[in-house]
Design a protein around this motif. Sequence first.
Motif, short mmCIF file in Angstrom:
data_model
loop_
_atom_site.label_atom_id
_atom_site.label_comp_id
_atom_site.label_asym_id
_atom_site.label_seq_id
_atom_site.Cartn_x
_atom_site.Cartn_y
_atom_site.Cartn_z
N ALA A 46 -10.61 -0.10 -4.60
CA ALA A 46 -9.59 -0.66 -5.49
C ALA A 46 -8.22 -0.16 -5.09
O ALA A 46 -8.06 0.99 -4.67
CB ALA A 46 -9.89 -0.27 -6.94
N SER A 47 -7.22 -1.01 -5.20
CA SER A 47 -5.84 -0.59 -4.93
C SER A 47 -4.89 -1.35 -5.84
O SER A 47 -5.20 -2.44 -6.33
CB SER A 47 -5.47 -0.84 -3.46
N LEU A 48 -3.75 -0.74 -6.07
CA LEU A 48 -2.74 -1.35 -6.93
C LEU A 48 -1.79 -2.20 -6.10
O LEU A 48 -1.54 -1.92 -4.93
CB LEU A 48 -1.95 -0.27 -7.66
N ILE A 49 -1.24 -3.23 -6.72
CA ILE A 49 -0.19 -4.05 -6.12
C ILE A 49 1.05 -3.83 -6.98
O ILE A 49 1.05 -4.13 -8.17
CB ILE A 49 -0.56 -5.54 -6.10
N GLU A 50 2.09 -3.26 -6.38
CA GLU A 50 3.28 -2.92 -7.15
C GLU A 50 4.02 -4.17 -7.62
O GLU A 50 3.95 -5.24 -7.00
CB GLU A 50 4.21 -2.04 -6.33
N THR A 51 4.74 -4.03 -8.71
CA THR A 51 5.50 -5.12 -9.28
C THR A 51 6.99 -4.89 -9.04
O THR A 51 7.38 -3.92 -8.36
CB THR A 51 5.22 -5.23 -10.79
N LEU A 266 -2.12 -2.73 -17.31
CA LEU A 266 -1.35 -2.79 -16.07
C LEU A 266 0.15 -2.64 -16.31
O LEU A 266 0.92 -2.51 -15.36
CB LEU A 266 -1.64 -4.11 -15.35
N HIS A 267 0.57 -2.69 -17.57
CA HIS A 267 1.98 -2.54 -17.92
C HIS A 267 2.37 -1.08 -18.10
O HIS A 267 3.54 -0.74 -18.17
CB HIS A 267 2.27 -3.30 -19.22
N GLY A 268 1.35 -0.21 -18.20
CA GLY A 268 1.60 1.19 -18.52
C GLY A 268 2.17 2.00 -17.36
O GLY A 268 2.30 1.52 -16.23
N ARG A 289 10.41 -4.18 -17.32
CA ARG A 289 9.30 -3.58 -16.60
C ARG A 289 8.17 -4.59 -16.42
O ARG A 289 7.73 -5.21 -17.39
CB ARG A 289 8.80 -2.36 -17.36
N GLY A 290 7.71 -4.77 -15.20
CA GLY A 290 6.63 -5.71 -14.93
C GLY A 290 5.25 -5.08 -15.06
O GLY A 290 5.10 -3.91 -15.42
N ASP A 291 4.24 -5.88 -14.77
CA ASP A 291 2.85 -5.42 -14.76
C ASP A 291 2.36 -5.31 -13.32
O ASP A 291 2.56 -6.24 -12.53
CB ASP A 291 1.94 -6.39 -15.51
N ARG A 292 1.74 -4.20 -12.99
CA ARG A 292 1.13 -4.07 -11.68
C ARG A 292 -0.03 -5.06 -11.53
O ARG A 292 -0.60 -5.53 -12.50
CB ARG A 292 0.60 -2.65 -11.46
N PRO A 314 0.33 -9.21 -9.51
CA PRO A 314 1.32 -8.53 -10.37
C PRO A 314 2.21 -9.54 -11.08
O PRO A 314 2.41 -10.66 -10.60
CB PRO A 314 2.12 -7.69 -9.37
N THR A 315 2.72 -9.12 -12.23
CA THR A 315 3.67 -9.94 -12.99
C THR A 315 5.04 -9.29 -12.92
O THR A 315 5.20 -8.16 -13.39
CB THR A 315 3.24 -10.06 -14.46
N PRO A 316 6.03 -9.95 -12.33
CA PRO A 316 7.37 -9.34 -12.26
C PRO A 316 7.94 -9.13 -13.65
O PRO A 316 7.58 -9.83 -14.60
CB PRO A 316 8.19 -10.38 -11.48
#
Length: 730
Positions: A46-51, A266-268, A289-292, A314-316
Amino acid sequence: MLNRRLVVLFCVIVAAFLALSLRLGHMQVSQADQWRSELDTFVHRASLIETSRGTIYDRQGVAIARDVPCYDLAIDYRAIAMDDAWIKAVAQKRLAAEKVTGRDARARRLAELQDQIADQIDAEPAAIARVCRLTTEDVLARYNEIREKIATLKQNLWSHPYVKGNGNDDDQPTVNTDMVLKEEVSPHTIVPNIPDDVSFYFKRNIDQYPGLTIIDSRRREYRFNDVACQVIGTLRNVDADAFKKDPFDMPAVAGAADGSIHGGNLHGYLPGDLMGESGIEKLKEDVLRGDRGVKVKDIAADSATPDAERRIDPTPGGNVQLTLDIGLQADIQNAIREKHLLRGEDGKDHFAALVVMSLDGQVLTLWSSETYNLNQIDSLRGTLIRDDYRRPLTNRALQGYTPGSTVKPLVASAALSENVITPATTVVCNGYLFPGKPNIFRCAIYEETHGAQTHGPLQVVDALAESCNIFFYTVGRDMGMDRMVQWFDAYGLGRDSGFELPEQNGSIPDLHAQRDPDAALMESTQMGIGQGPITVTPIQMAAAYATLLQAGQPVRPHIIAEDTGGLPPRRINLAPETLALVRQGMDRVVASPEGTAYKPFKGIKLPIAGKTGSATAWGPVYDDNGNPVWDTSHPEKNPDGSPKIGPDGQPLYHQATAEGTHAWFVGYAPAGKPQYIVVAMMEFGGYGGSWAAPMAREAFLQLERHNYLPALDVPPPDPQAPPNAVGSAR
């Protein structure tokens, strides 16, 4: 004995094998189609995608604050963790390049290279600090943030069962221990937005810095540097309270029958994230602030089975539009500085505030000096916080000050409405209020001429135009404390204006407080000229004048374009003839040669009206370098009465204070049909007509240049002239 132990061990192994066989048999019968690939086939990475953070726009759609591409200096997490396997792999790559022969020689050299790499990793924080002009403590703090981030992500992953049971008592959730975070095997930013010379250095010497790399990233860009800096605000690392209140939560990346990624937050925040610290950046943090996003790669252990990837994009962050006109504010700010309009009566530059607001409450300009470059906040923050003299982090347009004579139009409207005075009421100005007491409650003209001049008999229009203190001392005394407080409150003074950004409420006396009648009479007398127990903010004065000019319809100043309303309206009933009389007086403040703002506006074609104010106040004393001046006659004392001693062993003293005069001007244009209000205030600048009015004059000229008002005083733009470096963004 040994044979007996072997027999026991054999029995345990057989029992475990039989239990496992039964368990697998049950799963094959009841859940083979649902869970076989999850348990037997895949390792999940698993990996995160930055927003990205949302953009802040001005009223013209000009981007004020936005995220833009940049390069960051990053380090592989395995270097921070001193991962032995990773260090060995890096050493093996170096060894391959050296072409060492012989098994023993290669083994010795491999061990040497591993030690060398470990030493280089140990030395990296100091090297990064040196090249990037930081402290080693700053770099190590970032290392700790990365460790905390990984720990948080791991904790989130392990908190979700990897396989859900089907409800049977013997079918408990199972966790796949092969789950791996991509963040554990990838680089993390150490120094964001590095300059080209730093990037070039590390690229050229990368072999000396195991784990370091240059990565594509994004940074926050403030296109206008210091313009509206206190309004736009700053970012800083997330604090413990925000992290605790809204922590990031990794979604469950497996377990659903359809293979979907679900749940989580994902917003945290994660350790090391940025959050709004002040201004709009803080006010609209949740919007900006977006969601990752999350990406899960299912890596097949069986080469015959293809790898799979699942993701949540991600959501900008959302965008925010302001009523502010950044080009207008930039041009006003530049003009005030270039024309040296901050110089007070002592010839020194003073601190000031200026508000430009439409009659319906839209704030076009909210300027406060001193300013600072938002793009340099990380390096400036400590200096700015410690600067008690300039207070650049303070928005003076939202701070409380004694208003002086700017309240006289409000007092006049109240007295006329309460029938305390009529249009024909005449008060004789002899220079001071109380017979035989020429040293107290004096008129400004009497003070300026050292007793040589007075206003003589005046009615309300002339009293406003010439700002006669004796007339309004008399009105304040006759109104009395209760009515004065009620009317000031109705105009919104001394309470929350409803403006979105944090402001001081100012102060007016408590209507229900017990007070000595004689003291209350003296205070209401002083309040008639905006002195005594009253402070207001420049934004409150803009709203109060807008309320006055709209015959008592309350106005809530706002700077967010999508105004959602605020405090409930508290309408004032002003008779048309009352408003007309007060406006006639404010017209003459500017248009009449006897008016207190006649000189600074002389020659202006645009019809402007308003009121000057010169408010006596006390403040701390600083020398020419901005250092506090200490009053050695007033030592600081401990509770037992003994003198306080500083760290240097010397006695501590209170800071010296001195009397000064805040300079005010509140004006509007066009005078016959008001559209825009300008409030200018200079701390300890001197008389309002001499020192605040010229700043307001420049604001009105810029309103003409920016096509908000008829361009009666400015030539048409030269099409051949180069565009203004800041204002051209419109």
